[in-house]
Each structure stands twice: as C-alpha cells, then as structure tokens.
Design a protein around this motif. Structure first.
Motif, PDB file in Angstrom:
ATOM      1  N   UNK A  31       0.829  -1.214   0.000  1.00  0.00           N
ATOM      2  CA  UNK A  31       0.000   0.000   0.000  1.00  0.00           C
ATOM      3  C   UNK A  31       0.859   1.258   0.000  1.00  0.00           C
ATOM      4  N   UNK A  32       1.966   1.225   0.752  1.00  0.00           N
ATOM      5  CA  UNK A  32       2.867   2.379   0.754  1.00  0.00           C
ATOM      6  C   UNK A  32       3.435   2.594  -0.644  1.00  0.00           C
ATOM      7  N   UNK A  33       3.856   1.533  -1.298  1.00  0.00           N
ATOM      8  CA  UNK A  33       4.393   1.668  -2.662  1.00  0.00           C
ATOM      9  C   UNK A  33       3.332   2.197  -3.613  1.00  0.00           C
ATOM     10  N   UNK A  34       2.089   1.758  -3.429  1.00  0.00           N
ATOM     11  CA  UNK A  34       0.988   2.233  -4.271  1.00  0.00           C
ATOM     12  C   UNK A  34       0.782   3.739  -4.085  1.00  0.00           C
ATOM     13  N   UNK A  35       0.796   4.195  -2.842  1.00  0.00           N
ATOM     14  CA  UNK A  35       0.616   5.617  -2.558  1.00  0.00           C
ATOM     15  C   UNK A  35       1.785   6.431  -3.111  1.00  0.00           C
ATOM     16  N   UNK A 274      -7.609   9.124  -0.933  1.00  0.00           N
ATOM     17  CA  UNK A 274      -7.281   8.067  -1.884  1.00  0.00           C
ATOM     18  C   UNK A 274      -7.951   6.777  -1.403  1.00  0.00           C
ATOM     19  N   UNK A 275      -8.466   5.990  -2.341  1.00  0.00           N
ATOM     20  CA  UNK A 275      -9.065   4.707  -2.026  1.00  0.00           C
ATOM     21  C   UNK A 275      -8.062   3.614  -2.343  1.00  0.00           C
ATOM     22  N   UNK A 276      -7.735   2.812  -1.344  1.00  0.00           N
ATOM     23  CA  UNK A 276      -6.756   1.728  -1.483  1.00  0.00           C
ATOM     24  C   UNK A 276      -7.442   0.376  -1.468  1.00  0.00           C
TER      25      UNK A 276
END
Length: 276
Positions: A31-35, A274-276
């Motif tokens: 999730x951190x990488x996605x953000x 943001x939607x994760x």
C-alpha cells in the motif's frame, strides 16, 4: 480503505502525511508503494504516519516509510513537516512538540514564517552503532567501491549516513556511486549517501542519495550528518548553511556529545483522499 492525506514538502523533499489518530489506518509495504508511485498513486519520497504515542511523556508517535515500502528510523525534513501538519490539522496547538520515533524522541519547535527547528539529538559516531564495519572510530574511513577507494564519514542521525567530500557537487556521480555505497556490505543496514562540497567554513552544498528512494531534493538528516562529518574533520564552524537542490537548511552543532539542531521551512501543497 479510504484514506485522507495531506501532501507536503520540505525544500522539495516531498511527503504524504497521514493522520492515524482521527482515522483508522492499516498500511502494508504494498500500500505504501501504491501511494508513493508518482504515476499511479499520489507520489512522494516518503509517507509519514501520525499516531498516538506509546510514551505518556510525549505528544505523538511518528512513523516513516520510504517509497519502496520499507520503514526507517528518522527523517529531518519530514519531522519539520510533521510539526506543521499536526498544528494545521488541529491535533495540537503547541509550538514545542515532543515526538516519539524509532530513533528516539525528537523535539520540534514551530517558529515564524513556516520555519521549524528540530533537535535531532546527538550524532552517533561509534561505527558499530551506525552501523558500519570498522575496527576503531575515526573522522573518516577508506571504503573500496568497484576497485576505487573513497574516504567517507560514517554518522548516524537515527539513520545511517556515509559522507563523501567532493570538489564540485554538480559533477558528483550521485546515482551510480550513491547506489553502490548504499548497498555496500560494510553498511549492514544500507546507508544514505551524501556528497558534500565545502564552500567556506559557514557554507556548503550537498546532494543526497537516500536508501530506498534515490536522490532527493533535500534530506534533513543527511544535512545534519554532512555537517557533523565536516566539523569532525575541522572543515566548518559550529553553524553551517547547507544548500541542497531544494533549498537551504541551517545546521548547528557545538561538538561531540551535543545535539544537532536543524532549522528550515515547510510547505503544505494540498489535501485529498485516496481509495486503497
């Protein structure tokens, strides 16, 4: 998961600030990488998470994630943004804020014109505590990289730094040499790499290759480590203006055993979800 955030930067070193006190937050490295992805996410050098403290004597807990999802100990530019963020979001009205980190407790002081001073604590110079593999503590150490030997300072400001002196920071091989030193086996936890050009005893220029990130426009702990390394070598006075690609920080350090103080600006860019 819908996540509210604020995008901030300190001298162009940019952060996604997340309030983990008024909203439920569950982050994984993925999730951190996605953000942090600058093409498909928000984009940032690091994600900074505000949490309630575990220590009753401090105001907040502060967690730091690199863009690759790894959690690290400290970030000076992030700490300054942290101080402004918790005040802007009305999580505190204090001007003097104590923050719990993986590297210990930070003291943050909010000043006028978006300036924040951070008591970064005393630098760690014992090689085994940086961590760095060396037999004895020294001002600098020979380090062999791809058949070449470089003299580097080894300093921890809660996170490990290698500091190289260069004649011209604009010509320094930051990407190639920075990457090689970052993963050098003598730095078992990897290392941030600073390329420092001394202009005069109170002025210097710096570029930093951050572990897990690459070159960034500014690095607060890197500026502190660079000043400490230069002062140990007798090259600068006890206060130095260090100019990075993103702007200038003022670093003050009286000497061994004393805390390093860093002062510089912060900026809030925008708020969003943001939607994760």
């Amino acid at each position: 998961m819908r996540l509210k955030f604020t995008k901030m930067h300190g001298l162009g070193n940019d952060f996604v600030m997340v309030d983990g006190i008024t909203q439920r937050v569950k982050l994984s490295p993925e999730k951190v990488r996605q953000i942090a992805d600058r093409h498909t996410g928000i984009g940032c050098d690091q994600l900074l998470l505000v949490e309630a403290p575990r220590n009753p004597d401090v105001d907040f807990r502060y967690r730091i994630y690199n863009a690759d999802g790894s959690e690290v100990e400290n970030c000076g530019n992030g700490a300054r943004c942290f101080a402004r963020f918790v005040r802007d979001r009305r999580l505190t009205s204090k001007e003097h804020i104590l923050v719990e980190t993986a590297a210990g407790i930070l003291e943050l002081k909010v000043q006028e014109k978006d300036q924040v001073s951070v008591d970064m604590g005393a630098p760690v110079l014992e090689p085994s505590d940086v961590p760095f593999q060396a037999d004895i503590q020294a001002e600098s150490y020979p380090l062999e990289v791809d058949g070449e030997t470089y003299n580097v300072g080894a300093v921890s400001m809660g996170n490990p730094h290698a500091v190289l002196l260069v004649d011209d920071v604009t010509k320094a091989p930051v990407d190639s040499l920075g990457a090689a030193i970052e993963s050098h086996p003598r730095f078992p936890a990897r290392v941030n790499v600073g390329f420092l050009q001394i202009e005069e005893r109170g002025k210097a220029r710096l570029r930093v290759f951050e572990r897990g990130v690459g070159e960034t426009r500014a690095c607060g702990t890197g500026a502190c480590a660079a000043m400490v390394s230069a002062r140990l070598r007798g090259l600068v006075d006890d206060e130095v203006q260090i100019t990075l690609p993103g702007g200038t920080l003022t670093i003050h350090w009286p000497g061994p055993g004393e805390p390093v103080t860093m002062t510089g600006p912060t900026a809030s860019v925008y708020h969003g979800q943001i939607i994760l």
